[in-house]
Each structure stands twice: as structure tokens, then as C-alpha cells.
Design a protein around this motif. Structure first.
Motif, PDB file in Angstrom:
ATOM      1  N   VAL A  14       0.816  -1.221   0.000  1.00  0.00           N
ATOM      2  CA  VAL A  14       0.000   0.000   0.000  1.00  0.00           C
ATOM      3  C   VAL A  14       0.854   1.278   0.000  1.00  0.00           C
ATOM      4  O   VAL A  14       0.368   2.350  -0.343  1.00  0.00           O
ATOM      5  CB  VAL A  14      -1.000   0.055   1.185  1.00  0.00           C
ATOM      6  CG1 VAL A  14      -2.131  -0.943   0.987  1.00  0.00           C
ATOM      7  CG2 VAL A  14      -0.317  -0.162   2.518  1.00  0.00           C
ATOM      8  N   TYR A  15       2.102   1.170   0.380  1.00  0.00           N
ATOM      9  CA  TYR A  15       2.952   2.374   0.333  1.00  0.00           C
ATOM     10  C   TYR A  15       4.416   1.987   0.232  1.00  0.00           C
ATOM     11  O   TYR A  15       4.895   1.137   0.985  1.00  0.00           O
ATOM     12  CB  TYR A  15       2.768   3.251   1.585  1.00  0.00           C
ATOM     13  CG  TYR A  15       3.526   4.558   1.468  1.00  0.00           C
ATOM     14  CD1 TYR A  15       2.917   5.697   0.952  1.00  0.00           C
ATOM     15  CD2 TYR A  15       4.882   4.636   1.819  1.00  0.00           C
ATOM     16  CE1 TYR A  15       3.625   6.886   0.798  1.00  0.00           C
ATOM     17  CE2 TYR A  15       5.592   5.831   1.665  1.00  0.00           C
ATOM     18  CZ  TYR A  15       4.958   6.943   1.163  1.00  0.00           C
ATOM     19  OH  TYR A  15       5.658   8.111   1.003  1.00  0.00           O
ATOM     20  N   THR A  16       5.102   2.624  -0.690  1.00  0.00           N
ATOM     21  CA  THR A  16       6.562   2.531  -0.732  1.00  0.00           C
ATOM     22  C   THR A  16       7.088   3.822  -1.350  1.00  0.00           C
ATOM     23  O   THR A  16       6.339   4.562  -1.986  1.00  0.00           O
ATOM     24  CB  THR A  16       7.033   1.276  -1.505  1.00  0.00           C
ATOM     25  OG1 THR A  16       8.408   1.039  -1.228  1.00  0.00           O
ATOM     26  CG2 THR A  16       6.831   1.411  -3.012  1.00  0.00           C
ATOM     27  N   LYS A  17       8.363   4.101  -1.129  1.00  0.00           N
ATOM     28  CA  LYS A  17       8.985   5.333  -1.639  1.00  0.00           C
ATOM     29  C   LYS A  17       8.778   5.457  -3.150  1.00  0.00           C
ATOM     30  O   LYS A  17       9.000   4.505  -3.893  1.00  0.00           O
ATOM     31  CB  LYS A  17      10.476   5.261  -1.303  1.00  0.00           C
ATOM     32  CG  LYS A  17      11.334   6.352  -1.892  1.00  0.00           C
ATOM     33  CD  LYS A  17      12.759   6.266  -1.361  1.00  0.00           C
ATOM     34  CE  LYS A  17      13.620   5.185  -2.013  1.00  0.00           C
ATOM     35  NZ  LYS A  17      13.940   5.381  -3.413  1.00  0.00           N
ATOM     36  N   THR A  22      15.447   9.131  -5.931  1.00  0.00           N
ATOM     37  CA  THR A  22      16.484   8.178  -6.334  1.00  0.00           C
ATOM     38  C   THR A  22      16.823   7.268  -5.155  1.00  0.00           C
ATOM     39  O   THR A  22      16.366   7.503  -4.034  1.00  0.00           O
ATOM     40  CB  THR A  22      17.775   8.907  -6.764  1.00  0.00           C
ATOM     41  OG1 THR A  22      18.313   9.583  -5.613  1.00  0.00           O
ATOM     42  CG2 THR A  22      17.505   9.920  -7.875  1.00  0.00           C
ATOM     43  N   ASP A  23      17.627   6.261  -5.385  1.00  0.00           N
ATOM     44  CA  ASP A  23      18.026   5.374  -4.288  1.00  0.00           C
ATOM     45  C   ASP A  23      19.262   5.887  -3.541  1.00  0.00           C
ATOM     46  O   ASP A  23      19.775   5.211  -2.650  1.00  0.00           O
ATOM     47  CB  ASP A  23      18.275   3.955  -4.815  1.00  0.00           C
ATOM     48  CG  ASP A  23      16.952   3.261  -5.149  1.00  0.00           C
ATOM     49  OD1 ASP A  23      15.939   3.582  -4.492  1.00  0.00           O
ATOM     50  OD2 ASP A  23      16.933   2.433  -6.072  1.00  0.00           O
ATOM     51  N   THR A  36      11.511  14.364   4.118  1.00  0.00           N
ATOM     52  CA  THR A  36      10.059  14.212   4.014  1.00  0.00           C
ATOM     53  C   THR A  36       9.505  15.202   2.985  1.00  0.00           C
ATOM     54  O   THR A  36       8.669  14.850   2.149  1.00  0.00           O
ATOM     55  CB  THR A  36       9.401  14.450   5.388  1.00  0.00           C
ATOM     56  OG1 THR A  36      10.204  13.822   6.381  1.00  0.00           O
ATOM     57  CG2 THR A  36       7.993  13.887   5.433  1.00  0.00           C
ATOM     58  N   ARG A  39      10.218  14.131  -0.540  1.00  0.00           N
ATOM     59  CA  ARG A  39       9.405  12.998  -0.994  1.00  0.00           C
ATOM     60  C   ARG A  39       7.983  13.439  -1.335  1.00  0.00           C
ATOM     61  O   ARG A  39       7.404  12.975  -2.319  1.00  0.00           O
ATOM     62  CB  ARG A  39       9.395  11.882   0.059  1.00  0.00           C
ATOM     63  CG  ARG A  39       9.055  10.526  -0.532  1.00  0.00           C
ATOM     64  CD  ARG A  39       9.084   9.401   0.497  1.00  0.00           C
ATOM     65  NE  ARG A  39       8.087   9.566   1.518  1.00  0.00           N
ATOM     66  CZ  ARG A  39       8.330   9.920   2.769  1.00  0.00           C
ATOM     67  NH1 ARG A  39       9.559  10.145   3.174  1.00  0.00           N
ATOM     68  NH2 ARG A  39       7.347  10.047   3.628  1.00  0.00           N
TER      69      ARG A  39
END
Ligand SMILES: Cc1ncc(C[n+]2csc(CCOP(=O)(O)OP(=O)(O)O)c2C)c(N)n1
Ligand code: SF4
Ligand code: SF4
Ligand code: SF4
Ligand SMILES: [Mg+2]
Lengths: 267, 76
Positions: A14-17, A22-23, A36, A39
Motif C-alpha cells: 500500500v505504500y513505498t517510496k 532516487t536510491d 520528508t 518525498r
């Protein structure tokens, strides 16, 4: 109770970056609100499908490396000049979405002239302003935004208004200018604050799409290193001390000052 | 009895142990591990996994974006 491995499956995610971050490991201190805020902006651009149509302008300050973290076209401007660079980009490529991302030292100290004139001209850009009341990057010196009595490395006994001047509410100031269309103050320290800020960023991009002028989002944030507190403590301190002086909420909507701010400007 | 069950996966190598996620969780799922990661940070983990409702509050406040959230509807 279900087993964790039966829950942790692709179809239950349901949620990811967002992929628009970028990584690269963020250069920010643990708990710093810059991450934050980055993002949230990238999630909005992702959800609007504007990755290839947006140009971001990074500042000088802790977020100088924003171009390493935001997976879109970025330019890094000289200190305080991001709004001037954004003006050039927007005028040469009016179909691009253009935003600046700036700290308070960048936007409200060395870049004050750019901030005021860009807002007064009503360039059709979005400005994201991270106000942590301090020069985080260079070791926590006093900024124009530093609160009365606040201790910094250059005001070790607290900011004294008589000798150091008054803290600057640049957001209320630019809201007075005819070129600003949407001006709001938000935060990113709680889930509710994050959701509100995200809504504000959506609105800012909508304003830019409609070519209405400046959309300006101040995000009051922590600088736990500069403030010399743990991240959680710094967020509590921010609520207690920053929010009364920098109150949350909309300051100008659809080109009109919201009522409470009309009163505040007079006093 | 909650009708949903959630779980989080923390990218432990990238977690900075800042604890910002801990007060954001409504059901007190998260704790910091006694162990440290490669950078020396005590990383976040599900100390109380059964209580997770998959609300993603922790993930949206994590400054480093290291939390992924999963959620299922429980059958009966
Ligand atoms: C022309 C110029 N003057 C001064 C500096 C030194 N300097 C670098 S960052 C900074 C202040 C940044 O503070 P802020 O914009 O609030 O960003 P933060 O690190 O707090 O996010 C200063 C004064 C510089 N790099 N260039
Ligand atoms: S010095 Fe302050 S603003 Fe800079 S990364 Fe650290 S906490 Fe954030
Ligand atoms: S908020 Fe993110 S980085 Fe901080 S402790 Fe929690 S998972 Fe780790
Ligand atoms: S998803 Fe919600 S309930 Fe689960 S750990 Fe995160 S904040 Fe807590
Ligand atoms: Mg600052």
C-alpha cells in the motif's frame, strides 16, 4: 493472526517510496524534515505524471544536493538565486512545470531581493520554502527567521531583538504582493501534516497549470542538529515555539488574502 | 478485532534510527532494534507486529523513505 510473510507480498503493497526519489542515501541528518519534504514534492509530480515535464531548482544550503535525490531535471542555483533561475527556465520553456526548493537562509536572507521581485512579478512558478529558522548547512548560525530568544551558534545567549533585529515573516510579506496567487504555511512532522502539505503541493501545481502566478508553500521544519536536540524533541520544540510565531494554514487563496491574515498584517 | 492486518518492511541498511516513525504509529508497533546497521544506527523494526493495521502513518513521516507498508483484509 496471519503470518507476516503472507502479508508482505507485492499485491498487498500500500505504500513505498516513489521512484521519483532516487536510491541515493539522503545526506540529511537523521530525522531532518528535508527528506520528508522532498518525498512529498516528488510524490505529487509522480501522481500527476509530470516527471519529464518538471524542472526543479535546488538552492545552496543542506538541500544543495536535492538534484541527487529528486529524479527529475534539476538545476542548482547560486545562493538565493533559485527564483531568478526559475524565471529564466519558465520563460524559455513556458510549458514546463518549474519549482524552486529553498531554505530560509537562501530564500529569506541572501535571496530576499530575488524572492520579492519574482513574487511581485508573479512569475508562473512554484516556490517550496523550508523554514527551520537557522542556517543548517554551515553550522547553525542565526537566520532572519530565527525566533526571538532562540539560541544559535551566532546568538548563543538567544536572539536579542534590540541588537539583532526582528524575525522575518517573509511568507506574510510576499502574500501582500499582487503576483502571488496561492500562499500557505505547512509542516511535515506528523502524518496529518504530511497529508495537508501534499494537498498544498497538488494545489500549487494546479495553480501553475492554470498560469495564475506564484504558488508559495512554506514548510516549517526542524533542524535537529542546528537546534541541538533529538529529532523527536525538535519536532515537539517546533510545535511549541515555531508554530505560534509561524502559524499553520493558508495565507492567500485564489489571489485573496484569507481573513485572519488581513487582520494580522495591520497589527 | 481489527478487520485488517498490516506489516511494514524497513530497509534496515538505510534507516537512520531517528525515531520519527515511532510516535506516528497509532498502535505502538515500532521499536528500535538493539542491533545496529552498517552505519551504526539502531534501526526501526516491528516490535509488536500483530498490532499493525497498515495505515502507512510511519512510512509517510519517515524522512528517509525507508518504510514499505503492506495490508490485507482479514477473512473472518
Ligand atoms: C554566496 C554565498 N554566501 C554564503 C554561503 C555560505 N552558506 C552556505 S549554506 C548557507 C545558509 C543555508 O541556510 P538555509 O538556506 O536556511 O538552509 P538549511 O541548510 O537550513 O536547509 C550559507 C550562508 C555560500 N555558500 N554562498
Ligand atoms: S543540519 Fe539541520 S537542516 Fe541540515 S540536514 Fe542536519 S538537521 Fe537537516
Ligand atoms: S523514521 Fe525512518 S529512518 Fe527514522 S527510525 Fe523510523 S524508519 Fe528509521
Ligand atoms: S503501518 Fe500504521 S500501524 Fe503499521 S507500523 Fe506503520 S504506523 Fe504503525
Ligand atoms: Mg535553514
Amino acid at each position: 493472526m496471519m503470518d507476516i510473510k503472507d502479508i508482505v507480498k507485492e499485491e498487498n503493497l500500500v505504500y513505498t517510496k516513489t521512484k521519483l526519489m532516487t536510491d541515493n542515501i539522503l545526506s540529511y541528518c537523521p530525522g531532518c524534515g528535508h527528506g520528508t519534504a522532498h518525498r512529498i514534492v516528488m510524490e505529487v509530480i509522480d501522481e500527476l505524471g509530470l516527471q519529464s515535464q518538471t524542472v526543479g531548482i535546488a538552492p545552496v544550503g543542506c538541500s544543495v544536493l536535492a538534484y541527487d535525490f529528486m529524479n527529475i531535471d534539476m538545476i542548482q542555483a547560486a545562493h538565493g538565486r533559485a527564483p531568478a533561475v526559475a524565471t529564466g527556465v519558465k520563460r524559455t520553456m513556458p510549458d514546463k512545470y518549474v519549482f524552486t526548493y529553498q531554505g530560509d537562509g537562501d530564500l529569506a536572507a541572501i535571496g530576499t531581493a530575488e524572492t520579492i521581485h519574482v513574487c511581485n512579478r508573479g512569475e508562473n512558478i512554484t516556490m517550496i520554502f523550508i523554514n527551520n529558522g537557522i542556517y543548517g548547512m554551515t553550522g547553525g548560525q542565526m537566520a532572519p527567521t530565527t525566533l526571538e530568544g532562540m539560541k544559535t551558534s551566532t546568538s548563543p545567549y538567544g536572539r536579542d531583538l534590540k541588537s539583532m533585529g526582528n524575525p522575518l515573516k517573509i511568507t506574510e510579506l510576499i502574500a501582500q504582493l499582487p503576483g502571488t496567487y496561492y500562499v500557505t504555511r505547512q509542516a511535515v512532522h506528523t502524518p496529518a501534516a504530511v497529508r495537508k502539505t501534499k494537498k498544498a503541493v497538488f494545489k500549487a501545481f494546479e495553480v501553475q497549470k492554470e498560469k495564475k502566478g506564484i504558488s508559495f508553500i512554506e514548510i516549517v521544519s526542524n533542524c535537529n542538529s542546528g537546534w541541538k536536540m533529538s529529532p523527536v524533541k525538535s519536532n515537539e520544540w517546533m510545535v511549541e515555539h515555531m508554530f505560534p510565531f509561524y502559524p499553520m494554514g493558508d495565507i492567500k487563496v485564489d489571489g485573496e488574502l484569507v481573513k485572519s491574515n488581513k487582520a494580522e498584517v495591520k497589527s | 478485532m481489527a478487520k485488517v492486518q498490516g506489516a511494514i518492511v524497513v530497509d534496515t541498511d538505510r534507516c537512520k534510527g531517528c525515531e520519527v516513525c515511532i510516535p506516528a504509529c497509532p498502535t505502538e508497533v515500532i521499536g528500535l532494534a538493539n542491533e545496529v546497521n552498517g552505519k551504526g544506527y539502531h534501526y526501526a523494526y516491528m516490535a509488536n507486529p500483530d498490532a499493525c493495521i497498515g495505515c502507512a502513518n510511519c512510512a509517510i513521516v519517515c524522512p528517509d523513505g525507508v518504510i514499505s507498508v503492506y495490508k490485507v483484509k482479514k477473512v473472518a
